[in-house]
Design a protein around this motif. Structure first.
Motif, PDB file in Angstrom:
ATOM      1  N   LEU A 109      -0.580  -5.240  -7.137  1.00 36.96           N
ATOM      2  CA  LEU A 109      -0.149  -3.864  -7.362  1.00 36.96           C
ATOM      3  C   LEU A 109       0.780  -3.786  -8.570  1.00 36.96           C
ATOM      4  O   LEU A 109       0.599  -2.935  -9.443  1.00 36.96           O
ATOM      5  N   SER A 147       0.827  -1.208   0.000  1.00 33.54           N
ATOM      6  CA  SER A 147       0.000   0.000   0.000  1.00 33.54           C
ATOM      7  C   SER A 147       0.858   1.252   0.000  1.00 33.54           C
ATOM      8  O   SER A 147       0.480   2.270  -0.581  1.00 33.54           O
ATOM      9  N   GLU A 152       1.970   1.767  -3.503  1.00 42.46           N
ATOM     10  CA  GLU A 152       0.819   2.230  -4.278  1.00 42.46           C
ATOM     11  C   GLU A 152       0.571   3.725  -4.033  1.00 42.46           C
ATOM     12  O   GLU A 152       0.314   4.488  -4.961  1.00 42.46           O
ATOM     13  N   ARG A 189      -1.170  -4.051 -11.749  1.00 44.61           N
ATOM     14  CA  ARG A 189      -1.856  -2.796 -12.092  1.00 44.61           C
ATOM     15  C   ARG A 189      -0.873  -1.769 -12.630  1.00 44.61           C
ATOM     16  O   ARG A 189      -1.190  -1.032 -13.568  1.00 44.61           O
ATOM     17  N   TRP A 248       3.187   5.792  -5.842  1.00 42.01           N
ATOM     18  CA  TRP A 248       2.923   5.732  -7.283  1.00 42.01           C
ATOM     19  C   TRP A 248       1.748   6.627  -7.667  1.00 42.01           C
ATOM     20  O   TRP A 248       1.852   7.463  -8.566  1.00 42.01           O
TER      21      TRP A 248
END
Length: 99
Positions: free
Chosen positions: A63, A27, A30, A66, A33
């Protein structure tokens, strides 16, 4: 533990990830990013260096998948990490067999 270094050079964002890419640590990557993308030009190229990653769990894999689907370039050095990146890339684009 996870450490994420960020370096922006022109329209390229380089993220260097160290440690375990798992659970809440995924997380954190993420967040880095998405925050960087939100503040940047739409033509931003994201390059993620995974050469110092020691472990990737299912959350980390999702992640990375994605990020790949969004156009990020993933670089891995270890055998297991490279295999994970290649597997994710093949899931996104079945016609591409190697990174």
């Amino acid at each position: 533990m996870i450490r994420i270094g960020q370096h922006r050079a022109g329209s390229t964002l380089n993220l260097h990830v160290e440690g375990s890419l798992s659970g809440s640590r995924a997380s954190e990557l993420e967040r880095c990013w998405l925050d960087s993308k939100a503040d940047a030009d739409p033509a931003l190229t994201v390059k993620v260096d995974l050469s110092s990653v020691t472990f990737i769990d299912d959350r980390g894999r999702e992640l990375l998948k994605r990020m790949l689907a969004d156009g990020a370039e993933l670089r891995a050095a270890g055998v297991m990490t490279r295999a994970i990146v290649e597997e994710l890339a093949a899931e996104i684009n079945p016609n591409r067999t190697r990174l």
